[in-house]
Design a protein around this motif. Structure first.
Motif, PDB file in Angstrom:
ATOM      1  N   GLY A  14      13.466  -1.067   3.936  1.00 46.37           N
ATOM      2  CA  GLY A  14      14.752  -0.889   3.270  1.00 46.37           C
ATOM      3  C   GLY A  14      14.890   0.487   2.642  1.00 46.37           C
ATOM      4  O   GLY A  14      13.973   1.295   2.661  1.00 46.37           O
ATOM      5  N   ASP A  15      16.065   0.733   2.109  1.00 43.54           N
ATOM      6  CA  ASP A  15      16.368   2.014   1.483  1.00 43.54           C
ATOM      7  C   ASP A  15      16.079   1.927  -0.013  1.00 43.54           C
ATOM      8  O   ASP A  15      16.615   1.061  -0.703  1.00 43.54           O
ATOM      9  N   HIS A  16      15.241   2.816  -0.490  1.00 43.58           N
ATOM     10  CA  HIS A  16      14.866   2.844  -1.897  1.00 43.58           C
ATOM     11  C   HIS A  16      14.720   4.290  -2.339  1.00 43.58           C
ATOM     12  O   HIS A  16      14.524   5.191  -1.519  1.00 43.58           O
ATOM     13  N   SER A  17      14.764   4.502  -3.629  1.00 43.39           N
ATOM     14  CA  SER A  17      14.616   5.852  -4.175  1.00 43.39           C
ATOM     15  C   SER A  17      13.152   6.301  -4.083  1.00 43.39           C
ATOM     16  O   SER A  17      12.239   5.483  -3.940  1.00 43.39           O
ATOM     17  N   GLU A  18      12.965   7.588  -4.208  1.00 40.39           N
ATOM     18  CA  GLU A  18      11.615   8.151  -4.216  1.00 40.39           C
ATOM     19  C   GLU A  18      10.806   7.573  -5.378  1.00 40.39           C
ATOM     20  O   GLU A  18       9.620   7.278  -5.235  1.00 40.39           O
ATOM     21  N   GLU A  19      11.455   7.373  -6.507  1.00 35.67           N
ATOM     22  CA  GLU A  19      10.786   6.799  -7.677  1.00 35.67           C
ATOM     23  C   GLU A  19      10.292   5.386  -7.389  1.00 35.67           C
ATOM     24  O   GLU A  19       9.216   4.989  -7.827  1.00 35.67           O
ATOM     25  N   TRP A  20      11.110   4.622  -6.673  1.00 32.26           N
ATOM     26  CA  TRP A  20      10.745   3.247  -6.342  1.00 32.26           C
ATOM     27  C   TRP A  20       9.469   3.247  -5.493  1.00 32.26           C
ATOM     28  O   TRP A  20       8.530   2.507  -5.772  1.00 32.26           O
ATOM     29  N   PHE A  21       9.444   4.101  -4.458  1.00 32.82           N
ATOM     30  CA  PHE A  21       8.264   4.189  -3.595  1.00 32.82           C
ATOM     31  C   PHE A  21       7.048   4.681  -4.368  1.00 32.82           C
ATOM     32  O   PHE A  21       5.940   4.186  -4.180  1.00 32.82           O
ATOM     33  N   THR A  22       7.249   5.653  -5.244  1.00 28.73           N
ATOM     34  CA  THR A  22       6.148   6.189  -6.043  1.00 28.73           C
ATOM     35  C   THR A  22       5.532   5.099  -6.911  1.00 28.73           C
ATOM     36  O   THR A  22       4.312   5.037  -7.079  1.00 28.73           O
ATOM     37  N   ALA A  23       6.369   4.209  -7.435  1.00 29.09           N
ATOM     38  CA  ALA A  23       5.869   3.114  -8.274  1.00 29.09           C
ATOM     39  C   ALA A  23       5.124   2.063  -7.454  1.00 29.09           C
ATOM     40  O   ALA A  23       4.228   1.381  -7.971  1.00 29.09           O
ATOM     41  N   ARG A  24       5.463   1.902  -6.192  1.00 30.86           N
ATOM     42  CA  ARG A  24       4.833   0.877  -5.340  1.00 30.86           C
ATOM     43  C   ARG A  24       3.456   1.282  -4.842  1.00 30.86           C
ATOM     44  O   ARG A  24       2.599   0.437  -4.608  1.00 30.86           O
ATOM     45  N   GLY A  25       3.217   2.570  -4.651  1.00 36.06           N
ATOM     46  CA  GLY A  25       1.941   3.047  -4.119  1.00 36.06           C
ATOM     47  C   GLY A  25       0.735   2.539  -4.895  1.00 36.06           C
ATOM     48  O   GLY A  25      -0.191   1.966  -4.300  1.00 36.06           O
ATOM     49  N   PRO A  26       0.710   2.709  -6.224  1.00 39.76           N
ATOM     50  CA  PRO A  26      -0.442   2.216  -6.982  1.00 39.76           C
ATOM     51  C   PRO A  26      -0.614   0.699  -6.896  1.00 39.76           C
ATOM     52  O   PRO A  26      -1.743   0.204  -6.895  1.00 39.76           O
ATOM     53  N   LEU A  27       0.479  -0.032  -6.786  1.00 38.47           N
ATOM     54  CA  LEU A  27       0.388  -1.495  -6.671  1.00 38.47           C
ATOM     55  C   LEU A  27      -0.285  -1.887  -5.357  1.00 38.47           C
ATOM     56  O   LEU A  27      -1.171  -2.750  -5.328  1.00 38.47           O
ATOM     57  N   ALA A  28       0.127  -1.246  -4.266  1.00 42.71           N
ATOM     58  CA  ALA A  28      -0.464  -1.542  -2.957  1.00 42.71           C
ATOM     59  C   ALA A  28      -1.930  -1.121  -2.914  1.00 42.71           C
ATOM     60  O   ALA A  28      -2.784  -1.851  -2.392  1.00 42.71           O
ATOM     61  N   ARG A  29      -2.236   0.053  -3.468  1.00 41.01           N
ATOM     62  CA  ARG A  29      -3.632   0.505  -3.490  1.00 41.01           C
ATOM     63  C   ARG A  29      -4.497  -0.436  -4.322  1.00 41.01           C
ATOM     64  O   ARG A  29      -5.663  -0.675  -3.995  1.00 41.01           O
ATOM     65  N   ALA A  30      -3.931  -1.006  -5.382  1.00 43.46           N
ATOM     66  CA  ALA A  30      -4.683  -1.949  -6.214  1.00 43.46           C
ATOM     67  C   ALA A  30      -5.031  -3.212  -5.431  1.00 43.46           C
ATOM     68  O   ALA A  30      -6.135  -3.757  -5.576  1.00 43.46           O
ATOM     69  N   VAL A  31      -4.124  -3.689  -4.583  1.00 46.52           N
ATOM     70  CA  VAL A  31      -4.417  -4.868  -3.761  1.00 46.52           C
ATOM     71  C   VAL A  31      -5.522  -4.550  -2.765  1.00 46.52           C
ATOM     72  O   VAL A  31      -6.431  -5.358  -2.545  1.00 46.52           O
ATOM     73  N   VAL A  32      -5.482  -3.372  -2.167  1.00 45.74           N
ATOM     74  CA  VAL A  32      -6.535  -2.968  -1.231  1.00 45.74           C
ATOM     75  C   VAL A  32      -7.881  -2.909  -1.964  1.00 45.74           C
ATOM     76  O   VAL A  32      -8.902  -3.393  -1.443  1.00 45.74           O
ATOM     77  N   GLU A  33      -7.906  -2.347  -3.144  1.00 48.69           N
ATOM     78  CA  GLU A  33      -9.153  -2.295  -3.918  1.00 48.69           C
ATOM     79  C   GLU A  33      -9.633  -3.702  -4.274  1.00 48.69           C
ATOM     80  O   GLU A  33     -10.832  -3.978  -4.231  1.00 48.69           O
ATOM     81  N   GLU A  34      -8.688  -4.582  -4.603  1.00 50.56           N
ATOM     82  CA  GLU A  34      -9.044  -5.971  -4.905  1.00 50.56           C
ATOM     83  C   GLU A  34      -9.664  -6.644  -3.683  1.00 50.56           C
ATOM     84  O   GLU A  34     -10.651  -7.383  -3.789  1.00 50.56           O
TER      85      GLU A  34
END
Length: 113
Positions: A14-34
């Motif tokens: 979907g279409d999201h702002s750069e800020e939205w994507f920037t906020a999602r990166g750490p969340l996704a990386r945290a799941v990978v680390e988990e």
């Protein structure tokens, strides 16, 4: 243990702002680390969004041919994937759910045969 691929098509993002994507990166990386800490991680990665850099290898004619672009013209293309090695489908669903929540878009799951 069974491996499952958890993936998404780029069009599901979907279409999201750069800020939205920037906020999602750490969340996704945290799941990978988990997943790594839990011992179920096999591989994870996002794919280059420039579909024009894709190429295909095809030997079905008896001669190996390389072609620029995806094998089939399509509006949807794979955006990223994660492979987990888990004891059952319910555990695969758990990790797919964590990724869906972290990324903010749907994930599809298939068993690796």
């Amino acid at each position: 243990m069974t491996q499952y691929i958890i993936y998404f098509n780029q069009q599901w993002v979907g279409d999201h702002s750069e800020e939205w994507f920037t906020a999602r990166g750490p969340l996704a990386r945290a799941v990978v680390e988990e997943a790594k800490d839990a011992g179920v991680y096999v591989f994870a990665g996002g794919l280059d969004e420039d579909i024009d850099t894709a190429f295909s290898a095809d030997a079905t004619s008896g001669t190996l041919e390389f072609t620029d672009g995806p094998f089939v013209e399509t509006k949807e293309f794979l955006g990223g994937l994660t492979v987990v090695d888990v004891p059952d489908v319910d555990t695969a669903k758990l990790w797919a759910g964590k990724l869906a929540e972290a990324c903010g878009w749907p994930q599809e799951v298939r068993r690796v045969g």
